[in-house]
Scaffold this active site. Sequence first.
Site, PDB file in Angstrom:
ATOM      1  N   ASP A  12      68.597  85.747  26.118  1.00 31.95           N
ATOM      2  CA  ASP A  12      69.512  84.916  26.901  1.00 31.95           C
ATOM      3  C   ASP A  12      70.940  85.076  26.395  1.00 31.95           C
ATOM      4  OD1 ASP A  12      70.203  83.145  28.861  1.00 31.95           O
ATOM      5  OD2 ASP A  12      69.476  81.350  27.831  1.00 31.95           O
ATOM      6  N   HIS A  29      74.934  92.664  30.244  1.00 32.73           N
ATOM      7  CA  HIS A  29      73.572  93.157  30.452  1.00 32.73           C
ATOM      8  C   HIS A  29      73.387  94.548  29.833  1.00 32.73           C
ATOM      9  CE1 HIS A  29      72.574  89.732  32.805  1.00 32.73           C
ATOM     10  NE2 HIS A  29      73.334  90.048  33.845  1.00 32.73           N
ATOM     11  N   LEU A 123      54.923  99.966  16.511  1.00 39.01           N
ATOM     12  CA  LEU A 123      55.162  98.664  17.131  1.00 39.01           C
ATOM     13  C   LEU A 123      54.578  98.608  18.534  1.00 39.01           C
ATOM     14  CD1 LEU A 123      56.738  95.895  16.997  1.00 39.01           C
ATOM     15  CD2 LEU A 123      58.600  97.118  18.159  1.00 39.01           C
TER      16      LEU A 123
END
Length: 239
Positions: A12, A29, A123
């Site tokens: 966010d 963004h 990962l």
Amino acid sequence: MEIPRHVAIILDGNGRWAKSRMMPRNYGHVRGAANVEVICRAADELGIKYLTVYLFSTENWRRNPDEIKALMKLFHSYTRTAIRQARENNMKCRVIGDPSALDETLQKNLRELVESSKDNTGLNFQLALNYGSRDEIVRAVRKIASDVKDGKIEDPAAITEETIASSLDTAGIPDPDLLIRTSGEQRLSNYLLWQMAYSELYFTQTPWPAFTKQDLEEAIEAYNQRTRRYGGLKKGEED
């Protein structure tokens, strides 16, 4: 220090971060997308096994059409970059959410990302794209109802928590131990509601583009100060 096995993040603050620098929201963004790779590497270095990030929610379609168009363009570029990053960093990628609303090229890129990284052993990286927890649960219920109709589940009493969990987008992935939300908001925003029944929640004022490995470490330190409880029991307690 105990490292959480699975960390989920709500990314966010991209737009607010950009605005604070007198830049357009889309710049935030772009910088936010670039930071995903930084935090993936940090998570891997710290020993986190699963990292799930909230890229685009089912509610985000309500945003300004121009912003949505720019985001979709960014996702096209990001998924191509992610294929290379997954190969270089040995990441196994998975997409959660409903890709059917995305354009065919983006769907193709996502399928390639998942397929090309399926044998990687580093990962485990989950991208939540066109994801909403209520939508996920509705789709899971429909699947279970179809199984009942088809006779695959003969007795509704046989439906358990495991039945539902195995029908969710996250089937086979452990529930998050820790949720991090950046930029000061303190809500779940329809994110992994089933999966986060016992997750620890951590909120930071730092916007996502400025979130660093040090911020991740601070979140883990805060996680270590919590008394983990599962159904009222401390972690490791016997009934």
